[in-house]
Design an enzyme around this catalytic site. Structure first.
Site, short mmCIF file in Angstrom:
data_model
loop_
_atom_site.label_atom_id
_atom_site.label_comp_id
_atom_site.label_asym_id
_atom_site.label_seq_id
_atom_site.Cartn_x
_atom_site.Cartn_y
_atom_site.Cartn_z
N ARG A 49 0.83 -1.24 0.39
CA ARG A 49 0.30 0.03 -0.05
C ARG A 49 0.98 0.86 0.13
NH1 ARG A 49 -1.59 1.42 4.68
NH2 ARG A 49 -2.62 -0.54 5.51
N TYR A 102 -14.69 17.43 -15.19
CA TYR A 102 -14.94 15.71 -15.23
C TYR A 102 -16.41 15.29 -15.29
CZ TYR A 102 -15.03 10.46 -15.29
OH TYR A 102 -15.62 9.65 -15.75
N ASP A 174 -5.85 19.08 -14.76
CA ASP A 174 -6.70 17.03 -15.51
C ASP A 174 -5.66 17.47 -16.86
OD1 ASP A 174 -7.80 15.19 -16.81
OD2 ASP A 174 -9.04 15.48 -15.08
N LYS A 199 -7.41 6.33 -19.74
CA LYS A 199 -7.22 6.54 -20.58
C LYS A 199 -6.08 7.11 -21.92
CE LYS A 199 -11.51 7.90 -18.41
NZ LYS A 199 -11.43 8.94 -18.01
C1 LIG Z 1 -12.16 9.64 -17.22
C2 LIG Z 1 -11.56 10.89 -16.12
C3 LIG Z 1 -11.46 10.93 -14.88
C4 LIG Z 1 -11.83 9.97 -14.37
O1 LIG Z 1 -10.49 9.22 -14.19
P1 LIG Z 1 -11.24 7.20 -14.03
O2 LIG Z 1 -10.26 6.76 -14.13
O3 LIG Z 1 -12.87 7.41 -14.46
O4 LIG Z 1 -11.31 7.43 -11.77
C5 LIG Z 1 -11.43 12.52 -14.86
N1 LIG Z 1 -10.97 13.14 -15.62
C6 LIG Z 1 -11.04 13.04 -16.65
C7 LIG Z 1 -10.63 14.60 -17.93
C8 LIG Z 1 -11.08 12.05 -17.70
O5 LIG Z 1 -11.82 11.77 -18.89
#
Ligand SMILES: *Cc1c(COP(=O)(O)O)cnc(C)c1O
Length: 388
Positions: A49, A102, A174, A199
């Site tokens: 962890r 998001y 982000d 992603k």
């Molecule tokens: C998918 C996404 C998230 C969240 O990520 P998870 O891995 O699904 O928790 C946050 N910001 C953006 C821009 C995203 O596309």
């Protein structure tokens, strides 16, 4: 080392690091715990962890790619955001976030603020007066998400960071849509970069993961401590898979973008297509900022159907190479109807306010041959045209 290009860092990190068998590719360490070499002698890793070799390599690679001081790999993008706010916000602190962030980020910030964990204000960051007024309230943290989802709106990172600095606020970007291959927020003045590695970074739609990278060494320590404290860290297997996906990031991003350009060229000639949203288009309001702060325009695009809802449904139903699904950034092309899918939790009014038309479609351009993708769009539009 730091002058090496992204493709090199992504491919080489951890290669030939195995000292036991000299495996070229770093092995996976699933062990939850590690022996102490001697009484009172704490090893580099003791419990997964708090730390693990596979997570460590992925942290090293992503931190170097973003020009950071260090990183914490989390079990999803949402938990990277949750780690950030847990580590830095108290009940009296304010965080500013984009009104079109998001959906899961909106839910997280909003729900925790309602519990009294901190204060949140969602603003239209492309409206300078509104953004400035919010910054004047002395926020502790500011989140930027650029380009945003699904209309790929662009925010000037350097300008926002300069204003944040004047009031002592820390900024996170982000960077999920562009990755460090096309945008380096820390070099533009941001303090943190956050990714949903689910992603493009993993890129194969088979791991849920996240990361937060910090520019400042003490922030890395704070985040590592909190990551262990709240149990936000990622698993060895996911880290192994994500590093494997990351190896091809640079070449994937290039190909995704080339194909996006081919699709855009075609979409502009299609009668059933209305407004197209992509920062590479000179008509896009964020085109100049994108050109200045990004080294590529990315491959997420949206467009409105210039026709009826029945035609939109027929078009989507006829597609063979675009899966009707949420998420993005994988090798497979996806099409999404934000109004009934990713953004369905928003009321009709909220969708309208955010500029999300019921006739809007979002495309994550995958790595299939772009001529095949264009041909598929063409045949689907043809069928849609036959619908009254
Ligand atoms: C998918 C996404 C998230 C969240 O990520 P998870 O891995 O699904 O928790 C946050 N910001 C953006 C821009 C995203 O596309």
């Amino acid at each position: 080392m730091s002058s090496r290009k992204p493709a090199t860092v992504a491919v080489r990190t951890g290669i030939e690091s195995d000292t036991q068998y000299h495996a070229v590719v770093p092995p996976i360490y699933l062990s939850t715990n590690y022996g102490f070499p001697a009484f009172g002698e704490v090893p580099q890793y003791d419990y997964t962890r708090s730390g693990n070799p596979n997570r460590g390599l992925l942290e090293q690679a992503l931190s170097e790619l973003e020009s950071g001081a260090g990183a914490v790999i989390t079990n999803c993008g949402t938990s990277a955001l949750n780690l950030w706010i847990s580590a830095f916000l108290g009940p009296d602190d304010l965080i500013i976030a984009p009104h079109d962030c998001y959906g899961g980020t909106y839910r997280l910030f909003n729900t925790r603020a309602q519990k009294g964990d901190f204060k949140v204000q969602f603003v239209d960051q492309s409206n300078q007066a509104e953004f400035d007024a919010a910054i004047a309230k002395n926020p502790k943290l500011i989140l930027l998400e650029t380009p945003s989802n699904p209309l790929v709106r662009v925010v000037d990172i350097a300008k926002a960071c300069q204003k944040a600095q004047e009031v002592g606020a820390l900024v996170a970007v982000d960077n999920t849509f562009l990755t460090p291959v096309y945008q380096k927020p820390l070099l533009l003045g941001a303090d943190f970069v956050i990714h949903s590695t689910t992603k493009y970074i993993n890129g194969h739609s088979d791991v849920i993961g996240g990361v937060i990278i910090a520019k400042d060494e003490t922030h890395v320590e704070t985040l590592s401590w909190w990551g262990n404290c709240i149990g936000a860290t990622g698993t060895p297997f996911d880290s192994y898979m994500t590093l494997r996906g990351l190896r091809t990031l640079a070449v994937r991003m290039k190909m995704h973008e080339e194909s996006a350009q081919a699709l855009l060229a075609y979409l502009q000639t299609e009668k059933l297509v209305g407004t197209i949203y992509h920062p590479s288009l000179p008509t896009h309001p964020g085109h100049d900022i994108a050109k200045a702060q990004q080294s590529g325009f990315g491959s997420m695009l949206s467009f409105e159907i210039n026709g009826s809802m029945e035609q939109l449904k027929a078009f989507v139903g006829q597609l063979e190479l675009f899966s009707l699904a949420e998420s993005l950034g994988g090798v497979e092309s996806l099409i999404c109807h934000p109004s009934s899918m990713t953004h369905r939790a928003m009321s009709d009014e909220a969708q309208q306010e955010a500029g999300i038309s019921p006739l809007l479609l979002r495309v994550s351009v995958g790595l299939e041959d772009s001529q095949d993708l264009v041909a598929d769009l063409e045949q689907a539009f043809k069928k849609a045209q036959e619908v009254a």
